[in-house]
Enzyme design. Sequence first.
Site, PDB file in Angstrom:
ATOM      1  N   GLU A   1      45.858 -22.905  20.719  1.00 55.37           N
ATOM      2  CA  GLU A   1      45.261 -23.949  21.169  1.00 55.37           C
ATOM      3  C   GLU A   1      44.990 -25.146  20.491  1.00 55.37           C
ATOM      4  O   GLU A   1      44.547 -24.960  19.519  1.00 55.37           O
ATOM      5  CB  GLU A   1      43.741 -23.359  21.645  1.00 55.37           C
ATOM      6  CG  GLU A   1      42.644 -24.209  22.028  1.00 55.37           C
ATOM      7  CD  GLU A   1      43.217 -24.980  23.311  1.00 55.37           C
ATOM      8  OE1 GLU A   1      43.624 -24.535  24.455  1.00 55.37           O
ATOM      9  OE2 GLU A   1      43.191 -26.233  23.356  1.00 55.37           O
TER      10      GLU A   1
ATOM     11  N   LYS B   1      29.184 -29.339  36.092  1.00 53.88           N
ATOM     12  CA  LYS B   1      28.098 -28.746  36.985  1.00 53.88           C
ATOM     13  C   LYS B   1      26.626 -28.779  36.393  1.00 53.88           C
ATOM     14  O   LYS B   1      25.663 -28.943  36.787  1.00 53.88           O
ATOM     15  CB  LYS B   1      28.488 -27.201  37.247  1.00 53.88           C
ATOM     16  CG  LYS B   1      29.169 -27.015  38.550  1.00 53.88           C
ATOM     17  CD  LYS B   1      30.624 -27.632  38.289  1.00 53.88           C
ATOM     18  CE  LYS B   1      31.179 -28.579  39.537  1.00 53.88           C
ATOM     19  NZ  LYS B   1      32.585 -28.919  39.252  1.00 53.88           N
TER      20      LYS B   1
ATOM     21  N   ALA C   1      51.196 -26.024  19.772  1.00 59.33           N
ATOM     22  CA  ALA C   1      52.538 -25.557  19.936  1.00 59.33           C
ATOM     23  C   ALA C   1      53.902 -26.362  20.392  1.00 59.33           C
ATOM     24  O   ALA C   1      53.607 -27.202  21.429  1.00 59.33           O
ATOM     25  CB  ALA C   1      52.236 -24.274  20.518  1.00 59.33           C
TER      26      ALA C   1
ATOM     27  N   GLY D   1      38.729 -43.159  43.610  1.00 51.33           N
ATOM     28  CA  GLY D   1      39.333 -42.001  43.971  1.00 51.33           C
ATOM     29  C   GLY D   1      38.222 -41.197  44.495  1.00 51.33           C
ATOM     30  O   GLY D   1      37.260 -40.575  43.844  1.00 51.33           O
TER      31      GLY D   1
ATOM     32  N   VAL E   1      41.886 -40.076  40.400  1.00 55.25           N
ATOM     33  CA  VAL E   1      42.858 -40.241  41.482  1.00 55.25           C
ATOM     34  C   VAL E   1      43.944 -38.887  41.393  1.00 55.25           C
ATOM     35  O   VAL E   1      44.855 -39.004  41.867  1.00 55.25           O
ATOM     36  CB  VAL E   1      43.623 -41.597  41.344  1.00 55.25           C
ATOM     37  CG1 VAL E   1      42.710 -42.549  41.561  1.00 55.25           C
ATOM     38  CG2 VAL E   1      44.417 -41.508  40.299  1.00 55.25           C
TER      39      VAL E   1
ATOM     40  N   ARG F   1      45.038 -35.100  39.213  1.00 54.85           N
ATOM     41  CA  ARG F   1      45.494 -34.448  37.710  1.00 54.85           C
ATOM     42  C   ARG F   1      46.983 -34.178  37.860  1.00 54.85           C
ATOM     43  O   ARG F   1      47.492 -33.978  38.873  1.00 54.85           O
ATOM     44  CB  ARG F   1      44.671 -33.259  37.408  1.00 54.85           C
ATOM     45  CG  ARG F   1      43.054 -33.723  37.078  1.00 54.85           C
ATOM     46  CD  ARG F   1      42.426 -32.693  36.767  1.00 54.85           C
ATOM     47  NE  ARG F   1      42.634 -31.925  35.536  1.00 54.85           N
ATOM     48  CZ  ARG F   1      42.282 -32.388  34.225  1.00 54.85           C
ATOM     49  NH1 ARG F   1      41.523 -33.559  34.220  1.00 54.85           N
ATOM     50  NH2 ARG F   1      42.509 -31.706  33.148  1.00 54.85           N
TER      51      ARG F   1
ATOM     52  N   HIS G   1      17.176 -11.521  55.794  1.00 55.23           N
ATOM     53  CA  HIS G   1      16.564 -12.841  56.366  1.00 55.23           C
ATOM     54  C   HIS G   1      15.407 -13.104  55.141  1.00 55.23           C
ATOM     55  O   HIS G   1      14.951 -11.855  54.896  1.00 55.23           O
ATOM     56  CB  HIS G   1      16.022 -12.265  57.721  1.00 55.23           C
ATOM     57  CG  HIS G   1      15.289 -13.182  58.434  1.00 55.23           C
ATOM     58  ND1 HIS G   1      15.597 -14.499  59.010  1.00 55.23           N
ATOM     59  CD2 HIS G   1      13.878 -13.283  58.374  1.00 55.23           C
ATOM     60  CE1 HIS G   1      14.794 -15.242  59.337  1.00 55.23           C
ATOM     61  NE2 HIS G   1      13.526 -14.563  59.194  1.00 55.23           N
TER      62      HIS G   1
END
Length: 464
Positions: free
Chosen positions: A35, A52, A119, A183, A270, A272, A443
Amino acid sequence: MNEITCKLLVIGAGPGGYTCAIRAGQLGIDTVIVEAEKAGGTCLNVGCIPSKALIHAATEYETVAHAADGKNALGISATKPSLDFVKTVTWKDNIVRRLNGGVAGLLKRAGVRLVRGYARFRDGKTVVVEEPSGPQVIHAETVVIATGSEPVALPALPFGGRVISSTGALALTEVPKRLVVVGGGYIGLELGTAFAKMGATVTVVEATSRILPQYDGELTGPVARHLSALGVTVLTGAKAKSLVAGGTALAIETADGEQILEADKFLVTVGRRPATDGFGLETLDLDMDGPFIRIDDRCRTSMRGISAIGDVTGEPMLAHRAMAQGEMVAEIVAGHRRAWDRVSIPAICFTDPEIVSVGLSPGEADRTGLDIKTDLFPFKANGRALTLNREDGFIRTVARADNHLLLGIQGVGAGIAELSAAFSLALEMSARLEDIAATIHAHPTQSEGFHEAALKSLGHAIHI
Ligand code: FAD
Ligand code: NAD
């Protein structure tokens, strides 16, 4: 020079890559994951999770601000709230940090070696990672490319200064007074709504004739109405041209001619593009599918021993698709018989109200040539929605007319993202309208809208 040999090498520790590596580790496969930035990828660090968090904080703030403005119908009043945005950002960053540590811990627990660095392919079975201590060479029997995607920049509006990408928007330390969003898709509307709730004056510039063109107009209608109620200006059929006035304003082209929009920040969302440059992919002989890496139903590329998963392999560019592919590929490497057999990949837009879609929309189902039945149940006839003071939206079912097999389920409503699991399960289990009708839905819940939409399609809805 350090050399490692392993059975499985995963490039990129986003949701696709880390899920693949963890599952492989669980299955006893000797796995290395590389990574370049932080474990968790786009989603955890600069995507799903921080966005979020901001959306939630913004909604909490708006609720109190409404009460202070005397707009609360529930009889709640408040004094004018203030927003310590730096504190909001710290809270969001702490969530990201906790999850970062969580992913690194899960990789470790599964016995996966995490190599930090960028990498580059030397050949189809070898990559080199430049580490501070020197180059690390990794040889593997199978390589999984999970390098994800990055924001598309507009040539006339390169990122820098007042022009920001979603990553820049999630790193702001103050709420911009005036925000222009270029966008009106997923990111622009999710973040645009959040900043509007936190007090920014927001204008959305969308090239097509309506917002969220990937969803049908029936679904996007309630979102457009709520944006308008929030005071967000939406300019459709409008294209960004260039920055003017020393970079403080944006010239846009609309059907009525040119307009100039002044703003403190211009958020460009707009789309990825797959991350395929800069790591030697061009030296391999991989078939491409437009800008994406071409894969088959087992996520195999055109080169033996190289698989690819997640955003780098195409639409829909969603974290849960990447994760499902990652899990499947690990099991294939372990010798399991697996192929992509999912009926649908749920899509959720975390706007206000939220949009959920699984399977085919009525238009898509129509185009298959099948005879279909489609019905919707409005939340204005749902008790729970009324108790939440949010009666905008509906749930809609799309089924075959002959045998009532569900082909698609969509909904738009406040906080209905969690219903996506029930919708997906229904499609994966090949449910018919009768199965939904025969299921007792508790309900009072918004899920009763799903039950009622199915009943309505069968000709005997109760509450409408
Ligand atoms: P990524 O998450 O992009 O991860 C790829 C990783 O590979 C990165 O960490 C990168 O540093 C690393 N990498 C790349 N090249 C190399 C290399 N050569 N060497 C080493 N490492 C490398 N999706 C949802 O499903 N729900 C949402 O709510 C949602 N919200 C979003 C909000 C925003 C603002 C954004 C930007 C995206 C959102 N997405 C959402 C999309 C989601 O983030 C992506 O679909 C998902 O992250 C793709 O996972 P991935 O594993 O394919 O790639
Ligand atoms: P998007 O494809 O959702 O929206 C881009 C929008 O920009 C479109 O409506 C398009 O018509 C418009 N556009 C393109 N060029 C334009 C121009 N020159 N001027 C004005 N408008 C223009 O892309 P995004 O919002 O950048 O999101 C990228 C991807 O990230 C999504 O497709 C999705 O896969 C993923 N995502 C998912 C979620 C989620 O699942 N809730 C949230 C955010 C992002």
